[in-house]
Each structure stands twice: as C-alpha cells, then as structure tokens.
Write a protein that holds these residues in place. Structure first.
Motif, PDB file in Angstrom:
ATOM      1  N   ASN A 133       0.835  -1.208   0.000  1.00  0.00           N
ATOM      2  CA  ASN A 133       0.000   0.000   0.000  1.00  0.00           C
ATOM      3  C   ASN A 133       0.866   1.253   0.000  1.00  0.00           C
ATOM      4  O   ASN A 133       0.566   2.236  -0.683  1.00  0.00           O
ATOM      5  N   VAL A 138      -1.474   4.039  -2.031  1.00  0.00           N
ATOM      6  CA  VAL A 138      -2.915   3.996  -1.769  1.00  0.00           C
ATOM      7  C   VAL A 138      -3.159   4.165  -0.268  1.00  0.00           C
ATOM      8  O   VAL A 138      -2.441   3.583   0.549  1.00  0.00           O
ATOM      9  N   LYS A 139      -4.191   4.942   0.085  1.00  0.00           N
ATOM     10  CA  LYS A 139      -4.414   5.264   1.487  1.00  0.00           C
ATOM     11  C   LYS A 139      -5.824   4.933   1.970  1.00  0.00           C
ATOM     12  O   LYS A 139      -6.010   4.535   3.117  1.00  0.00           O
ATOM     13  N   THR A 140      -6.823   5.085   1.125  1.00  0.00           N
ATOM     14  CA  THR A 140      -8.189   4.836   1.571  1.00  0.00           C
ATOM     15  C   THR A 140      -8.485   3.340   1.563  1.00  0.00           C
ATOM     16  O   THR A 140      -7.836   2.558   0.858  1.00  0.00           O
ATOM     17  N   ILE A 141      -9.487   2.957   2.329  1.00  0.00           N
ATOM     18  CA  ILE A 141      -9.876   1.546   2.399  1.00  0.00           C
ATOM     19  C   ILE A 141     -10.288   1.035   1.023  1.00  0.00           C
ATOM     20  O   ILE A 141      -9.924  -0.078   0.620  1.00  0.00           O
ATOM     21  N   HIS A 142     -11.015   1.876   0.295  1.00  0.00           N
ATOM     22  CA  HIS A 142     -11.479   1.463  -1.036  1.00  0.00           C
ATOM     23  C   HIS A 142     -10.319   1.246  -1.999  1.00  0.00           C
ATOM     24  O   HIS A 142     -10.267   0.246  -2.727  1.00  0.00           O
ATOM     25  N   ASP A 143      -9.365   2.182  -2.007  1.00  0.00           N
ATOM     26  CA  ASP A 143      -8.214   2.055  -2.903  1.00  0.00           C
ATOM     27  C   ASP A 143      -7.352   0.847  -2.537  1.00  0.00           C
ATOM     28  O   ASP A 143      -6.830   0.154  -3.414  1.00  0.00           O
ATOM     29  N   LYS A 144      -7.210   0.600  -1.249  1.00  0.00           N
ATOM     30  CA  LYS A 144      -6.444  -0.575  -0.801  1.00  0.00           C
ATOM     31  C   LYS A 144      -7.111  -1.860  -1.261  1.00  0.00           C
ATOM     32  O   LYS A 144      -6.429  -2.822  -1.639  1.00  0.00           O
ATOM     33  N   SER A 210      -5.911   7.321  -6.745  1.00  0.00           N
ATOM     34  CA  SER A 210      -5.907   8.120  -5.522  1.00  0.00           C
ATOM     35  C   SER A 210      -5.806   9.627  -5.756  1.00  0.00           C
ATOM     36  O   SER A 210      -6.184  10.416  -4.891  1.00  0.00           O
ATOM     37  N   ASN A 211      -5.305  10.039  -6.917  1.00  0.00           N
ATOM     38  CA  ASN A 211      -5.154  11.476  -7.200  1.00  0.00           C
ATOM     39  C   ASN A 211      -5.872  11.865  -8.484  1.00  0.00           C
ATOM     40  O   ASN A 211      -5.457  12.800  -9.178  1.00  0.00           O
TER      41      ASN A 211
END
Length: 227
Positions: A133, A138-144, A210-211
């Motif tokens: 991660n 990636v930082k959010t739960i969804h992105d992970k 993420s961006n």
C-alpha cells in the motif's frame, strides 16, 4: 467539455488503453471514457524468454485503427512505448511509467543484471499489505481493496515474466508525441529518475486512482481528455 478542439480531435481517434502490471480496466475506473472510442488492451500470456519489445509487437495486433492515441499506465506505458516505436501515433500518453531504460531505477537494473529478483517468491508480491500500500501510494480503504484485488488476480507467471522484462529492458528510443504524467511521490518509479511532462504534486504510483481529481486539473492534452 467538447468546446475544446483537442477533445474533438480525440473523438475522431481511437484510444487504446494499457493498464498496469496484471491490472485491467479497474485501474481506470475513476476516469470516464464513455464519450470516446476506446479499447482496453487485454494482456496475453508471454512466451518464455520473450523481451518487452517482442511481447509488445504481439499485443499490438489488438490495435486495428491507424494513428491511434495510446494510454499506458506503469508497466502498460513501457509496453505502449514499444508499440509506438514502429507505428505512427497521434499521441502516446504515459502515466506513472518510464520511456527508456534510463528512467528505470539503477537498483532495479542491478537486480535484473544479477538476476536477484528471481529469488523473490511471487506469492509474496501478490499479497496486499501495508508495505505494498505504501509503495503504490494507496491510502483509503477502497483504494487498498482495489489494489488487493488487482494483485490477487494477477497471473503469477505473467508477474514473474513482466518483472524480469522491465529490469532487463534495453530501450533508448523515445517515440514522438509523448506526454508523460508522473507523481511527485511515486515510490516505485521515483520522480528523480524520469523526465516528466507534467508532475502531479503528492501523486503516488497509483495516482490514477488516488489522485484522479488532481490529474483532471492539470492543463495538458492528456488531462483535457479526462476532464
């Protein structure tokens, strides 16, 4: 949106999209291509000891339109470079990628030369964890979860071949019409190693997820296409 002349140009061209290593259209799920003629290129099984260039020429058979726009993410960008070298393209758009072997970190190339990367267990690389991660940004739960799904679904044989192909990549030719978008916080392909057209502040390797909002604000041909 269609008042932009470049967008009308894009509507007349076919866009071919190459996702990252083992990934598919899910990597671009926050980018809307509905108004454009587009095709997500499907990865095919590599031949044993096949180079990145040889593989690219096989996969290029999926491109049926002349003078296409090609978008390549990460590993897909390197394949896109090899596809674009022998054919004319309207635009080659690279995201979180590299144009030549000189933009691959020297450490990776050293691993490839010594073949030390072959000692890494593929099963370890397919598991999402705090380290992966961090590397992918990636930082959010969804992105992970998206990253975890992509890694899980990646064919281990393809993953091992692709890693080797990148580390021994010998390309030194930059095709024309290249737009290279890179994140300032990319930990897999650090910004210091690449000569980017546009730099996304704070963008990591998976900044297309993420961006994506920051990507859409950049005033380039590639990001006007995405706006």
């Amino acid at each position: 949106m269609l008042s932009n002349p470049y967008l009308w140009h894009c509507l007349k061209k076919h866009i071919y999209i190459l996702s990252g290593l083992g990934a598919d259209h899910r990597a671009f799920q926050r980018i809307d291509f509905k108004e454009f003629n587009h095709t997500f290129i499907q990865w095919v099984a590599p031949n044993r000891d096949e180079t990145l260039s040889q593989y690219a020429q096989r996969i290029a058979k999926q491109l049926t339109e002349e003078n296409p726009i090609i978008i390549g993410l990460s590993f897909g960008g390197m394949v896109a470079v090899e596809i674009a070298k022998p054919i004319p393209t309207a635009q080659l758009i690279l995201i979180s990628s590299a144009k030549t072997k000189h933009e691959i970190p020297k450490f990776y190339r050293l691993l490839g030369k010594l073949k030390l990367h072959k000692l890494l267990p593929v099963t370890l690389l397919k598991k999402s964890n705090p380290m992966t991660n961090w590397f992918f940004g990636v930082k959010t739960i969804h992105d992970k979860q998206i990253l975890a799904d992509i890694l899980y679904d990646t064919n281990p044989i393809f993953l091992k071949w692709a890693m080797n192909a990148v580390m021994i990549w010998q390309n030194e030719i930059i095709p024309p019409n290249v737009v290279h978008i890179h994140g300032s916080h990319d930990k897999i392909l650090p910004i210091r190693c690449v000569n980017a057209t546009e730099i996304i502040p704070g963008g990591g390797h998976l900044m297309v997820l993420s961006n994506h909002k920051n990507l859409n604000k950049v005033n380039t041909s590639m990001l006007n296409l995405f706006s």
